[in-house]
Design an enzyme around this catalytic site. Structure first.
Site, PDB file in Angstrom:
ATOM      1  N   THR A   1      -8.863   9.138   8.406  1.00  0.00           N
ATOM      2  CA  THR A   1      -8.492   7.909   7.699  1.00  0.00           C
ATOM      3  C   THR A   1      -8.257   6.729   8.638  1.00  0.00           C
ATOM      4  O   THR A   1      -7.635   5.734   8.243  1.00  0.00           O
ATOM      5  CB  THR A   1      -7.220   8.147   6.868  1.00  0.00           C
ATOM      6  OG1 THR A   1      -6.160   8.596   7.748  1.00  0.00           O
ATOM      7  CG2 THR A   1      -7.455   9.195   5.794  1.00  0.00           C
TER       8      THR A   1
ATOM      9  N   THR B   1      -8.164   2.578   7.611  1.00  0.00           N
ATOM     10  CA  THR B   1      -8.127   2.308   6.179  1.00  0.00           C
ATOM     11  C   THR B   1      -7.518   0.936   5.862  1.00  0.00           C
ATOM     12  O   THR B   1      -7.979   0.249   4.960  1.00  0.00           O
ATOM     13  CB  THR B   1      -7.344   3.399   5.418  1.00  0.00           C
ATOM     14  OG1 THR B   1      -6.073   3.589   6.054  1.00  0.00           O
ATOM     15  CG2 THR B   1      -8.104   4.710   5.406  1.00  0.00           C
ATOM     16  N   GLY B   2      -6.481   0.546   6.606  1.00  0.00           N
ATOM     17  CA  GLY B   2      -5.855  -0.749   6.358  1.00  0.00           C
ATOM     18  C   GLY B   2      -6.786  -1.899   6.657  1.00  0.00           C
ATOM     19  O   GLY B   2      -6.893  -2.858   5.872  1.00  0.00           O
ATOM     20  N   CYS B   3      -7.480  -1.820   7.791  1.00  0.00           N
ATOM     21  CA  CYS B   3      -8.465  -2.850   8.147  1.00  0.00           C
ATOM     22  C   CYS B   3      -9.552  -2.944   7.088  1.00  0.00           C
ATOM     23  O   CYS B   3      -9.961  -4.033   6.671  1.00  0.00           O
ATOM     24  CB  CYS B   3      -9.118  -2.518   9.487  1.00  0.00           C
ATOM     25  SG  CYS B   3      -8.004  -2.249  10.865  1.00  0.00           S
TER      26      CYS B   3
ATOM     27  N   LYS C   1       0.843  -1.196   0.000  1.00  0.00           N
ATOM     28  CA  LYS C   1       0.000   0.000   0.000  1.00  0.00           C
ATOM     29  C   LYS C   1       0.881   1.251   0.000  1.00  0.00           C
ATOM     30  O   LYS C   1       1.661   1.476   0.918  1.00  0.00           O
ATOM     31  CB  LYS C   1      -0.911  -0.011   1.224  1.00  0.00           C
ATOM     32  CG  LYS C   1      -1.878  -1.206   1.238  1.00  0.00           C
ATOM     33  CD  LYS C   1      -2.696  -1.278   2.502  1.00  0.00           C
ATOM     34  CE  LYS C   1      -1.857  -1.655   3.692  1.00  0.00           C
ATOM     35  NZ  LYS C   1      -2.663  -1.991   4.887  1.00  0.00           N
TER      36      LYS C   1
END
Length: 271
Positions: free
Chosen positions: A206, A209-211, A175
């Site tokens: 934000t 966002t990864g989850c 990412k």
């Protein structure tokens, strides 16, 4: 009515913006039934974390058993797991049940650069869990840990993804985020690299966002989309959730995971 099932194995976020809560919202809006196994309880909100209490390996195993023996998931997303013993438990159970479409978000390093899990846990993650994954979704800092190289350019992202993929035998989505290469992510799979260009959205909220990205990928894999299409759909979903410009809390707030849910039961929800 039958529905595909996705299981999230991750920590709980009392603020609702990340972890299990974000995963369940994301999976639901992306059209699958969400089951969960909680690795840890956290006390947190948009301004930070004030407490963490890990699940025991025995209770985590019981949760995973309960899901697989009755609601067998079509995909599994794994998020934050803080200890080697819990990672061992997850790996043992995924192997025992022959889990399909495993997506691992290797939560090791915060965007601030702070290490989130111990060296022992990182070693166990590498040895036991990553080889079971169909795809892993590291951020830049995590990709540096997994590839043992520094990443400063898009070409570095490609090289790191190749090193990680070859070492662990899985696809890798590195990412880019906003610090490197804007919102463009790099998928390395079967010896080929594919760029997914994202649109930059000027939204400071934000959190999670990864989850959310890894959960959306898992949901789409569960529905039968291939990996590239699952990533494309997940990135489009994230863009919509950010573009909704939800503004909650005093710190870095959550996205609007339910931006695409419209119906009579949502009426009167604004404040």
């Amino acid at each position: 009515m039958k529905k595909r099932i996705a299981l999230t194995i991750a920590g709980s976020d009392s603020g609702g913006g990340a972890g299990i809560q974000a995963d369940i919202k994301t999976m639901t809006v992306n059209g699958v039934f969400a089951a969960s196994a909680v690795t840890a309880l956290t006390a947190q909100n948009t301004t930070g974390v004030t407490g963490i209490m890990d699940s025991t390996p025995e209770f985590l195993a019981a949760q995973i058993d309960a899901v697989f023996t009755d609601l067998r998931p079509d995909a599994v997303k794994i998020g934050m797991v803080s200890s080697a013993a819990l990672i061992e438990t997850i790996a043992d159970k995924l192997t025992e049940y022959g889990a399909d479409h495993v997506v691992v978000d290797p939560v090791m390093v915060a965007t601030s650069g702070a290490r989130l899990i111990s060296e022992e846990a990182v070693g166990t993650l590498k040895e036991r869990l990553l080889p079971l994954a169909e795809v892993i979704t590291p951020n830049i800092a995590e990709a540096e840990v997994l590839s043992d190289m520094e990443i400063h350019t898009p070409d570095d992202m490609t090289k790191a993804a190749e090193l990680i993929g070859e070492k662990y035998g899985c696809a890798v989505l590195v990412k880019g985020g906003h610090d490197l290469n804007d919102a463009n992510d790099l998928l390395y799979k079967d010896g080929e690299a594919v760029w997914f260009n994202g649109r930059r959205i000027d939204n400071p909220n934000t959190h999670g966002t990864g989850c959310t990205l890894s959960s959306a990928i898992a949901a789409n894999l569960a529905k039968g989309f291939d990996l590239e299409e699952s990533v494309r759909r997940a990135k489009e979903y994230i863009s919509g959730a950010l573009a909704a410009m939800l503004d909650l809390g005093e710190g870095r707030g959550p996205m609007d995971h339910a931006f695409d849910v419209k119906g009579k039961f949502t009426e009167g929800a604004c404040r």
